[in-house]
Design an enzyme around this catalytic site. Structure first.
Site, PDB file in Angstrom:
ATOM      1  N   ARG A   1     -10.258 -11.571   0.121  1.00  0.00           N
ATOM      2  CA  ARG A   1     -11.015 -12.606  -0.591  1.00  0.00           C
ATOM      3  C   ARG A   1     -10.343 -13.961  -0.472  1.00  0.00           C
ATOM      4  O   ARG A   1     -11.004 -14.990  -0.532  1.00  0.00           O
ATOM      5  CB  ARG A   1     -11.228 -12.170  -2.052  1.00  0.00           C
ATOM      6  CG  ARG A   1      -9.999 -12.081  -2.868  1.00  0.00           C
ATOM      7  CD  ARG A   1     -10.186 -11.218  -4.104  1.00  0.00           C
ATOM      8  NE  ARG A   1     -10.155  -9.787  -3.784  1.00  0.00           N
ATOM      9  CZ  ARG A   1     -10.253  -8.806  -4.691  1.00  0.00           C
ATOM     10  NH1 ARG A   1     -10.420  -9.094  -5.965  1.00  0.00           N
ATOM     11  NH2 ARG A   1     -10.217  -7.547  -4.322  1.00  0.00           N
TER      12      ARG A   1
ATOM     13  N   LYS B   1       0.837  -1.198   0.000  1.00  0.00           N
ATOM     14  CA  LYS B   1       0.000   0.000   0.000  1.00  0.00           C
ATOM     15  C   LYS B   1       0.877   1.256   0.000  1.00  0.00           C
ATOM     16  O   LYS B   1       2.064   1.183   0.328  1.00  0.00           O
ATOM     17  CB  LYS B   1      -0.907  -0.002   1.239  1.00  0.00           C
ATOM     18  CG  LYS B   1      -2.007  -1.047   1.184  1.00  0.00           C
ATOM     19  CD  LYS B   1      -2.985  -0.898   2.333  1.00  0.00           C
ATOM     20  CE  LYS B   1      -4.067  -1.958   2.288  1.00  0.00           C
ATOM     21  NZ  LYS B   1      -4.995  -1.819   1.137  1.00  0.00           N
TER      22      LYS B   1
HETATM   23  N1  BES Z   1      -8.345  -3.906   3.261  1.00  0.00           N
HETATM   24  C1  BES Z   1      -8.382  -3.447   1.925  1.00  0.00           C
HETATM   25  C2  BES Z   1      -9.658  -2.670   1.596  1.00  0.00           C
HETATM   26  C3  BES Z   1      -9.903  -1.381   2.318  1.00  0.00           C
HETATM   27  C4  BES Z   1      -9.599  -0.187   1.691  1.00  0.00           C
HETATM   28  C5  BES Z   1     -10.453  -1.351   3.560  1.00  0.00           C
HETATM   29  C6  BES Z   1      -9.832   1.006   2.335  1.00  0.00           C
HETATM   30  C7  BES Z   1     -10.679  -0.163   4.224  1.00  0.00           C
HETATM   31  C8  BES Z   1     -10.384   1.025   3.585  1.00  0.00           C
HETATM   32  C9  BES Z   1      -8.306  -4.620   0.955  1.00  0.00           C
HETATM   33  O1  BES Z   1      -7.621  -5.737   1.402  1.00  0.00           O
HETATM   34  C10 BES Z   1      -7.598  -4.107  -0.257  1.00  0.00           C
HETATM   35  O2  BES Z   1      -6.484  -3.752  -0.141  1.00  0.00           O
HETATM   36  N2  BES Z   1      -8.277  -4.090  -1.378  1.00  0.00           N
HETATM   37  C11 BES Z   1      -7.727  -3.602  -2.577  1.00  0.00           C
HETATM   38  C12 BES Z   1      -8.096  -4.569  -3.662  1.00  0.00           C
HETATM   39  C13 BES Z   1      -7.331  -4.356  -4.926  1.00  0.00           C
HETATM   40  C14 BES Z   1      -5.899  -4.678  -4.703  1.00  0.00           C
HETATM   41  C15 BES Z   1      -7.890  -5.250  -6.007  1.00  0.00           C
HETATM   42  C16 BES Z   1      -8.311  -2.231  -2.839  1.00  0.00           C
HETATM   43  O3  BES Z   1      -9.477  -2.012  -2.533  1.00  0.00           O
HETATM   44  O4  BES Z   1      -7.592  -1.365  -3.326  1.00  0.00           O
HETATM   45 ZN    ZN Z   2      -5.511  -5.599   1.030  1.00  0.00          ZN
END
Ligand code: BES
Ligand code: ZN
Ligand code: ZN
Length: 502
Positions: free
Chosen positions: A352, A278
């Site tokens: 997921r 991230k």
């Molecule tokens: N935990 C995150 C989603 C999330 C984002 C929760 C903001 C709370 C606030 C999840 O695991 C994630 O990182 N999702 C990615 C998916 C992508 C890599 C396909 C996302 O949403 O960017």
């Molecule tokens: Zn994630």
């Protein structure tokens, strides 16, 4: 904490009385007429001058200056009687008790009869009241050296009601309070930082909950998880020095273990994104990535208190998503417990993966219906904002029941579509059965679609709470921070659940 009394005696010595006022125009009738009389009709005058407002969510306080035994009266504006909903009432109580908390009162009386309408009876109002009190006065104890200002607890709340049997009002107050407290427990779990809430800590919490409410409990450790072949869950844990835990709680409220509701909650205690790391800004706040697990545990607490005639299995896959020489990587191919193989295209799409094995495991425990709750995608925030939980389903009848529960809980929810075209994108891989990240178009939907591959034919509802699990602003029913979203929806859904016709 709550006492129910029938007759309100104005001359009794009391710190504060909470009274509802409808805008119709304001008439002081019943006991309130006596109140107005005690003030020589001055209350009517104060309403006319606007010092006391009956507009919805307006709160006005007056001091009795010794005219009656009650020291202060808080008037709660309720707007037009016909327009008042249960949700409005809960919020109005929330706002009132936030103010009362700020005023550091320990003892309050509520004249419940003044809050009733044709559609809101004494039992509803009692539930709204106690739930709102619990929610609105919630506070997360921080870790500063200078301790939190010692909280004056509202110790005594006397509820005056002639509406229904005292016993029933009491029961309704207890249930409403349990709904509030369950939500608050979820909030505390979400607010707790990742270094203080590991998968092992979450498992220990679940064990305690099980002991308190007599749930059956199973905690799978790494060796058990390996034996069961949960390769998707294990992949996410690979980079971590903290062992994973698969947490299972069972509540049996029926004679037979049938019509079992599976509640599955994402329990990522911290999400760095893994090698698909991230950004500096995006990583902050990822302690909240176990919001789904928290909602499930909060709901189990309410279920433990209210003991509905239902069967529930709660399944929580818990780990953090970290980086190390051992961590899983993009391009890896992993094998889930179901046997389905997955090409990893993005290690940040880890929710997921852990849910895939958890959903399969819930079915192994006999789940006939599945609800998963997860802080799954940033995409749901893009689609629906931060006030609405995104939902997907393979069964509209089941979804209807979840939506009904959400409406009653006052939690906004909106359905996203699950078309073949998006299922196909998830199934598109040259090297495996599925891929975990088919690109960012509609990514809330493909994330849900991926989980759907593991629910298969079992009726299933997916709830993406990435936007709703936390809030940056204080609100009528709580402070900024974790919301405990979906705790009450899940508990209400379970309570009201009717098995689908096969
Ligand atoms: N935990 C995150 C989603 C999330 C984002 C929760 C903001 C709370 C606030 C999840 O695991 C994630 O990182 N999702 C990615 C998916 C992508 C890599 C396909 C996302 O949403 O960017
Ligand atoms: Zn994630
Ligand atoms: Zn995540």
């Amino acid at each position: 904490m709550f006492h129910v009394k029938e007759e309100l005696v104005l001359s009794d010595k009391q710190e504060a009385l909470v009274v509802g006022l409808f805008d119709q125009p304001v008439k002081f009738s019943g006991e309130l007429a006596n109140l107005d009389k005690a003030f020589d009709g001055q209350l009517t005058e104060l309403v006319k001058s606007g010092d006391i407002s009956a507009k919805l969510n307006k709160i006005s306080k007056i001091h009795s200056l010794g005219k009656i035994g009650i020291k202060r009266i808080w008037f709660v504006g309720l707007g037009k009687e016909k327009e008042l909903t249960f949700d409005h009432l809960r919020k109005a109580f929330g706002k009132t008790f936030k103010t009362i908390k700020a005023n550091k009162l320990e003892e309050v009386s509520v004249y419940l009869d003044s809050f009733l309408t044709e559609t809101i009876n004494g039992l509803d109002a009692a539930h709204a009241l106690s739930e709102a009190i619990a929610l609105a006065t919630y506070q997360f104890d921080h870790y500063k050296q200078k301790p939190n200002e010692p909280m004056k607890r509202l110790e005594n709340i006397t509820v005056y009601s002639t509406a229904a049997e005292k016993k029933e009002i009491n029961a309704s107050l207890t249930v409403g309070y349990a709904f509030g407290q369950g939500t608050n427990s979820a909030r505390t779990l979400v607010n707790t930082p990742g270094n203080m809430l590991t998968a092992s800590d979450l498992a220990a919490y679940a064990v305690e909950l099980a002991a308190k409410y007599n749930f059956e409990v199973e905690i799978l450790d790494k060796a058990d998880i390996e034996k069961l072949g949960m390769g998707a869950f294990l992949a996410v844990n690979k980079g971590s020095s903290e062992p994973p835990k698969m947490i299972v709680l069972k509540y049996q409220g029926k004679e037979e273990w049938e019509d079992v509701i599976g509640l599955v909650g994402k329990g990522i205690t911290f999400d760095t994104g893994g090698y698909s790391i991230k950004t500096k800004a995006g990583i902050v706040g990822m302690k909240t990535d176990m919001g789904g697990a928290a909602a499930v545990l909060g709901a189990m607490e309410i279920i433990g208190e209210t003991r509905p005639e239902q069967n529930v299995v709660a399944v929580i896959p818990s780990t953090d998503n970290m980086i190390s020489g051992n961590a899983f990587k993009p391009d890896d191919v992993i094998t889930s417990m179901s046997g389905k193989t997955i090409e990893v295209l993005n290690t940040d799409a880890e929710g997921r993966l852990v849910l895939a094995d958890a959903v399969t495991y819930a079915k192994h425990h006999g789940a006939d219906y599945l609800i998963d709750v997860a802080t799954l995608t940033g995409g749901v925030i893009t689609a629906l904002g931060v006030h609405t939980t995104g939902a997907m389903t393979n069964n509209d009848s089941l979804y209807e029941q979840v939506l009904e529960a959400a409406k009653e809980a006052g939690e906004q929810m909106w359905q996203l579509p699950l078309f073949e075209s998006e299922k196909e994108r998830v199934r598109n891989s040259k090297v495996a059965d599925l891929n975990n990240s088919p690109g960012s178009e509609g990514h809330a939907i493909v994330a849900g679609a991926f989980i759907g591959e593991f629910a298969e034919d079992t009726p299933w509802v997916h709830l993406d709470i990435a936007g709703t699990a936390t809030t940056s602003k204080e609100h009528d029913l709580g402070p900024a921070g974790a919301t405990g979203v979906m705790t009450r929806t899940l508990a209400l859904f379970v309570e009201r659940f009717e098995p689908l016709k096969k």
